[in-house]
Scaffold this motif. Structure first.
Motif: not given
Length: 676
Positions: A416-430, A444-450
């Protein structure tokens, strides 16, 4: 008397060599699940050996006559035991053969029009071709054929054993009583009179399978191939060479990774990078320890192939799993080394973990018949049934796989951390190569409930399986087992509430309260899970004793050490639940990274004794092959009457044998006590 003893010694030499040869055959060809149903050849031989020692200093003829009488009483008891088991297994084979004949007849829409089993089976292919019933029917035929082959070998070993031990008795006592016993009892027993029934049934099944395979005899016999009876599997030279090359390369890559990590000036830059690969490391550790499990099962005689209901003719050995673990470790180290040396090649640093995990997914879902295609297909199908547990019938392999996922729960968090990192933080067009850092990973950005839901997902799989088992069987034990897994939900809930309150300074009192509640829930969960592990899963702590009466592993210290390790590692697993949610603490993350591999190690220990307990259950009921139902319409009244009549005719003989065996127990026991 001295001359008589010399004659015994000389004439018994060949018989002794024959008995030693039979000992080797028993050790090699004995079916593990039927071990206690074989004749006690060792006990009979030891009785003769004890009398041989006494005869050197005893010249009492009455003693020799008494010893001979006790010996043949023991032979009678052993023959009765073997006959009883052989008749039961032969009756089961007759019932299954009747089911096959019923399947053939129903495929013709009636009773077969006066044709026999072989003629009717030729037309079955036109009815079942291309259906799922055809696949299940072939599996049922192959399993019955294997059961008959094992039963035939059982008959041969026991008959030869009685023949050789009585022949040795005649050589020792210089008498003909052994030959008389063979003529009067052994040759007239069902073990000899029905000795050809297995071969007759096997010939019918060979013809049946040949018709099912479209008259391709070679393909049919390949499907009916008899696997090796020995539990230990040999490794081919080419496989051994590949394993050696893989682990040699792995050692070199690990050394290069360690050197590269030590040269990094800023450890904070390496920490998030290693966290991206932590899930892969757990998976590789699991495969390696699974191979160790399979090796120990093979050495100890635990038939894990039957317990998991795998195809006995086509399955992976421990050497294949070692090779898979080594290959994945080489790929992981290569990807990690390339990621650490990102400035020296054009591929961006953040793409290396993504490429490696995509390779793992492609390897699992690849439909091409390469890289152990059947095993990968079995794993993918089993995973699907585990995830959709309430909608499928639960088998032991599904429960076992879900238990492994519970120990691999950090793997889901890392994915889940891996998918969140590539979905939200990595800019592939950069075009620039962004650096990996703890701030950029955004965990730490996604809710703790997740995070709480991810931690509850593996226990939910077992919880759903327990409910489905209760629905199918009505056994209330599954409800208690479901309650055990539901205690994890309470632990995770209080751990999440504590961490949420801990981050808010104004909720200090509530944080303390939630911490105490988590501690109480943890103590309760650990006590329940440890008690269930030892008593239900391992079969220990039964009848006011720590260990069980029958144990497969050689030393008791193994069991006591495993019990202690299970308690300690269960506690570390519970502590890791609360540490894994402390994303803002570096020390908590370090402690969690240490405790996570220990839980995989605990699961490896758990597997050894869980499979042992399941294997002993198979031994208790004499189950040596998979139970595959014949896809057939229900029997009509006439067919059911004929089948029940056939079974009723054999039932009095079974009851008589059981009654005679129980009545002779006391006499045989007293005879053995006199010999001692």
């Amino acid at each position: 008397m001295t001359r008589l003893h010399t004659q015994r010694s000389t004439s018994g030499t060949s018989a002794k060599m024959g008995s030693e040869c039979h000992d080797n055959q028993l050790a090699t060809h004995t079916v593990p699940e039927w071990k206690k149903h074989y004749m006690s050849y060792g006990i009979l031989k030891s009785m003769l050996h004890a009398e041989d020692i006494k005869s050197t200093c005893c010249t009492d003829q009455k003693h020799l006559i008494s010893a001979q009488k006790n010996f043949f009483q023991k032979c009678d008891k052993e023959l009765m035991k073997v006959n009883l088991f052989y008749s039961e297994k032969l009756s089961e084979a007759k019932m299954k053969m009747a089911a096959f004949e019923n399947a053939v007849q129903h495929s013709q829409g009636g009773t077969g029009g006066g044709r026999d089993f072989v003629e009717n089976s030729k037309l079955l292919l036109q009815t079942c071709r291309g259906t799922s019933e055809m696949k299940q029917l072939k599996m049922a035929v192959s399993e019955l054929y294997l059961a008959l082959a094992l039963l035939q070998k059982y008959q041969e070993l026991n008959y030869n054993g009685f023949y050789k031990i009585t022949k040795r008795c005649d050589a020792f006592f210089t008498s003909q009583q052994g030959q008389e016993w063979r003529t009067e009892k052994l040759d007239t027993s069902q073990l000899n009179t029905d000795g050809n029934r297995c071969q007759q049934f096997m010939s019918k099944l060979e013809t049946f399978m040949c018709h099912l395979e479209g008259e391709d005899k070679q393909k049919a016999m390949k499907r009916l191939k008899i696997p090796l009876l020995c539990t230990e599997q040999s490794v081919s030279p080419w496989t051994a060479f590949r394993i050696g090359m893989t682990f040699g390369l792995l050692v070199a890559l690990i050394g290069l990774v360690i050197i590269q990590v030590l040269q990094v000036p800023n450890w904070e830059h390496v920490r998030p990078l290693l966290r991206l690969y932590r899930g892969s490391f757990l998976l590789i550790e699991f495969f390696f320890l699974l191979a160790v499990n399979m090796y120990i099962w093979g050495k100890s005689g635990v038939n894990h192939v039957l317990v998991f209901e795998l195809d006995p003719r086509h399955h992976l050995s421990c050497h294949h799993i070692f090779e898979v673990a080594g290959g994945l470790a080489v790929c992981c180290c290569t990807s990690l080394l390339a990621c650490l040396q990102a400035p020296s090649h054009p591929i961006p640093q953040h793409l290396h973990p993504l490429l490696f995990h995509c390779f793992l997914l492609l390897l699992l879902l690849n439909p091409a018949p390469v890289c152990h295609h059947q095993a990968r297909s079995w794993l993918a199908t089993s995973l699907f049934k585990v995830i959709t547990a309430p909608f499928h019938q639960v088998r032991f392999a599904h429960c076992w796989l879900a238990d492994q996922l519970n120990s691999l729960s950090p793997l889901f968090q890392d994915l889940w951390d891996l998918m969140w990192f590539y979905a939200c933080d990595v800019k592939f067009n950069n075009q620039q190569d962004p650096s990996l850092s703890a701030e950029r990973m955004g965990c730490e950005l996604y809710p703790r409930a997740v995070m709480c839901l991810i931690q509850c997902f593996p226990p939910w799989l077992r919880f759903a399986q327990c409910l489905r088992c209760f629905w199918d069987s009505g056994n209330s034990t599954h409800i208690f087992n479901a309650g055990k897994y539901s205690s994890v939900f309470i632990m995770v809930m209080f751990a999440g509430l504590y961490n949420m309150a801990r981050e808010n300074p104004s909720l200090g009192l509530q944080a303390t309260l939630y911490l105490y509640l988590w501690a109480v829930a943890t103590c309760f969960s650990v006590l329940v899970t440890v008690a269930w592990d030892l008593q239900m899963d391992w079969g220990l702590l039964q009848e006011n004793r720590l260990l069980k009466a029958e144990m497969i592993y050689s030393r008791q210290v193994f069991y006591y050490s495993a019990m202690l390790a299970d308690v300690l590692l269960r506690i570390s697993w519970a502590i890791n639940i609360i540490l894994a949610q402390m994303k803002d603490s570096a020390s908590a993350a370090t402690a969690s990274a240490i405790l996570v591999p220990l839980e995989v190690l605990r699961r490896c220990i758990w597997n050894l004794f869980r499979l042992e307990n399941e294997h002993l259950k198979n031994c208790e009921v004499g189950r040596a092959v998979r139970d595959v139902e014949v896809p057939v319409a229900p029997l009509n009244l006439l067919e059911r009457f004929l089948l029940e009549n056939m079974m009723e005719q054999e039932e009095p003989a079974k009851q008589h044998n059981k009654k005679m065996a129980s009545s002779e127990n006391s006499c045989s026991y007293l005879g053995l006590r006199c010999l001692r």
